[in-house]
Enzyme design. Structure first.
Site, PDB file in Angstrom:
ATOM      1  N   LYS A 138       0.859  -1.184   0.000  1.00  0.00           N
ATOM      2  CA  LYS A 138       0.000   0.000   0.000  1.00  0.00           C
ATOM      3  C   LYS A 138       0.897   1.237   0.000  1.00  0.00           C
ATOM      4  O   LYS A 138       1.825   1.347   0.807  1.00  0.00           O
ATOM      5  CB  LYS A 138      -0.877  -0.028   1.260  1.00  0.00           C
ATOM      6  CG  LYS A 138      -1.929   1.051   1.335  1.00  0.00           C
ATOM      7  CD  LYS A 138      -2.761   0.870   2.607  1.00  0.00           C
ATOM      8  CE  LYS A 138      -3.807   1.958   2.755  1.00  0.00           C
ATOM      9  NZ  LYS A 138      -4.568   1.803   4.018  1.00  0.00           N
ATOM     10  N   HIS A 167      -0.167   4.423   0.465  1.00  0.00           N
ATOM     11  CA  HIS A 167      -0.736   5.552   1.189  1.00  0.00           C
ATOM     12  C   HIS A 167      -1.121   5.082   2.586  1.00  0.00           C
ATOM     13  O   HIS A 167      -1.007   3.897   2.909  1.00  0.00           O
ATOM     14  CB  HIS A 167      -1.962   6.102   0.452  1.00  0.00           C
ATOM     15  CG  HIS A 167      -3.058   5.094   0.275  1.00  0.00           C
ATOM     16  ND1 HIS A 167      -3.036   4.130  -0.715  1.00  0.00           N
ATOM     17  CD2 HIS A 167      -4.205   4.877   0.983  1.00  0.00           C
ATOM     18  CE1 HIS A 167      -4.121   3.384  -0.619  1.00  0.00           C
ATOM     19  NE2 HIS A 167      -4.850   3.800   0.404  1.00  0.00           N
TER      20      HIS A 167
END
Length: 217
Positions: free
Chosen positions: A103, A105
């Site tokens: 991921k 973010h």
């Protein structure tokens, strides 16, 4: 065979987790039966599954506090259910799992949940082991964590098959990484269970023929 093992195999059948037919395992082998944790679909089923794993945990690891790791995707609900079952027995253990893709973010990274600390021991919670491919993938992830040690792996079913050598995948994993793999039941338990009913004769024969070629020494 212990009563709880028979109960577990019956549970796998009733839940549609244990299937018979023609399948291809992650290892690429053509297999006559399949164990699919993805067919666990209800709260009661995942709760019962966790209880069977927790029983095996208690028998093999005891009351020792470890950290559970559930590999994406099927290992995630299993790890959660085992943690819940152990908590009900008075052993509160943390858990974490991985994403298939990092991921970029928020908190970022590929790991979600508890962050293992140096000196802690991890128990991998998987569905099955055939050639050990999935466990090796997990070790690639866990080897990047500093100061932690994988103490064991818990699985539903030991398929009793060769890994990369004539040894079973479970023995190969132990030799390669230094930790044991424990199963709730193994393929021989399943054959014994099926043999009690004549209607399963074809399944028994196909599994035995398969093990004659792919079974470990």
């Amino acid at each position: 065979m212990e009563g709880y093992k028979r109960e577990f195999i019956r549970f796998l059948e009733d839940a549609g987790v244990l299937k018979f037919g023609d399948f291809t395992a992650k290892s690429g082998r053509k297999i006559p039966y399949f164990i699919n944790a993805g067919d666990i679909k209800t709260g009661e089923q995942i709760s019962r599954l966790g209880e069977f794993y927790a029983k095996t945990y208690a028998e093999k690891i005891g009351k020792k506090r470890t950290v559970l790791f559930g590999p994406a995707y099927k290992g995630i609900p299993i790890a959660v259910s085992v943690a819940v079952a152990l908590a009900k027995e008075g052993l509160d253990v943390p858990f974490f799992f991985n994403r298939k893709e990092a991921k970029d973010h928020g908190e970022g990274g590929v790991l979600v949940g508890y962050k293992p600390q140096a000196g802690e021991e991890i128990v991998i919670v998987e569905d099955v082991i055939t050639a050990g491919t999935a466990i090796r993938e997990s070790m690639e992830i866990l080897s990047k964590l500093e100061g932690v040690k994988v103490a064991a792996c818990l699985i539903m079913v030991d398929r009793g098959e060769k890994g990369k050598t004539e040894l079973s995948a479970m023995k190969e994993i132990q030799q390669e990484f230094g930790f044991p793999v424990y199963s709730v039941v193994n393929v021989h338990d399943i054959v014994e269970y099926l043999s009690a009913d004549e209607k399963n004769a074809e399944h028994v024969e196909r599994i035995q023929n398969y093990l004659a070629v792919n079974g470990a020494v």
